[in-house]
Design a protein around this motif. Structure first.
Motif, mmCIF file in Angstrom:
data_model
loop_
_atom_site.group_PDB
_atom_site.id
_atom_site.type_symbol
_atom_site.label_atom_id
_atom_site.label_comp_id
_atom_site.label_asym_id
_atom_site.label_seq_id
_atom_site.Cartn_x
_atom_site.Cartn_y
_atom_site.Cartn_z
ATOM 1 N N MET A 3 -12.643 -10.337 -3.235
ATOM 2 C CA MET A 3 -13.789 -10.390 -2.337
ATOM 3 C C MET A 3 -13.429 -11.097 -1.047
ATOM 4 N N ALA A 4 -14.275 -10.920 -0.044
ATOM 5 C CA ALA A 4 -14.128 -11.672 1.199
ATOM 6 C C ALA A 4 -14.387 -13.140 0.896
ATOM 7 N N GLY A 5 -13.627 -14.010 1.537
ATOM 8 C CA GLY A 5 -13.770 -15.432 1.283
ATOM 9 C C GLY A 5 -14.903 -16.091 2.038
ATOM 10 N N ASP A 6 -15.546 -15.359 2.937
ATOM 11 C CA ASP A 6 -16.600 -15.954 3.759
ATOM 12 C C ASP A 6 -17.971 -15.336 3.490
ATOM 13 N N ARG A 7 -18.196 -14.878 2.264
ATOM 14 C CA ARG A 7 -19.487 -14.262 1.945
ATOM 15 C C ARG A 7 -20.602 -15.297 1.964
ATOM 16 N N PRO A 8 -21.701 -15.014 2.660
ATOM 17 C CA PRO A 8 -22.809 -15.983 2.675
ATOM 18 C C PRO A 8 -23.564 -15.935 1.340
ATOM 19 N N PRO A 9 -24.149 -17.059 0.955
ATOM 20 C CA PRO A 9 -24.938 -17.051 -0.284
ATOM 21 C C PRO A 9 -26.205 -16.215 -0.099
ATOM 22 N N LEU A 10 -26.739 -15.725 -1.199
ATOM 23 C CA LEU A 10 -28.005 -14.996 -1.166
ATOM 24 C C LEU A 10 -29.151 -15.985 -0.935
ATOM 25 N N GLU A 11 -30.246 -15.504 -0.387
ATOM 26 C CA GLU A 11 -31.410 -16.369 -0.177
ATOM 27 C C GLU A 11 -31.951 -16.896 -1.507
ATOM 28 N N SER A 12 -31.923 -16.047 -2.533
ATOM 29 C CA SER A 12 -32.392 -16.438 -3.861
ATOM 30 C C SER A 12 -31.184 -16.676 -4.754
ATOM 31 N N GLU A 13 -31.291 -17.625 -5.664
ATOM 32 C CA GLU A 13 -30.203 -17.844 -6.618
ATOM 33 C C GLU A 13 -30.136 -16.716 -7.642
#
Length: 141
Positions: free
Chosen positions: A49-59
């Motif tokens: 995967m890309a190392g800079d993926r942003p977290p999702l708004e929901s867990e």
């Protein structure tokens, strides 16, 4: 004693598409993440995967928006199954995959052993073929 050099756990250190135009040369960014596992009894699993993926708004993945889920899937790949080591290449016999079209297929990867690293070539490297990824993995532990 197992003489299969693939057996073990590997960390992704580079994912590049040589011969691609510069905008598409590093589709997972400058610091990709991933893990590749080969077992002595013939099983494998890979995640990259890309190392800079942003977290999702929901867990909780189920509550993410379709836009968030699509962005996450675009920057992730993975599959698992049995494998066959053939000395200069490895065949991955896919049982499960994020890409449903790969299930039940065999993916062949050319292998270069390079010190503590293995380099897997997705394509043949033939200049007449479209550019394909090259993944460098480093043994963990």
């Amino acid at each position: 004693m197992n003489d299969n050099p693939l057996v073990g756990t590997w960390e992704l250190v580079a994912h590049e598409v040589p011969r691609a135009d510069p905008a598409h040369r590093n589709p997972l960014g400058p610091r990709p993440l991933g893990q590749l596992i080969y077992t002595a009894d013939g099983y494998m699993a890979v995640h990259y995967m890309a190392g800079d993926r942003p977290p999702l708004e929901s867990e909780n993945w189920r509550y993410a928006t379709d836009t968030e889920r699509l962005a996450a899937v675009r920057t992730y790949g993975g599959y698992s199954g049995r494998y066959t080591w053939l000395g200069d290449r490895v065949e991955h016999h896919v049982d499960a995959s994020i890409n449903p079209s790969w299930i039940g297929t065999t993916l062949t990867r050319l292998v270069d052993l390079d010190g503590a690293d293995i380099v897997l070539h997705v394509g043949s490297g033939d200049p007449g073929e479209p550019p394909t990824p090259v993944l460098r993995w480093r043994r963990r532990g």
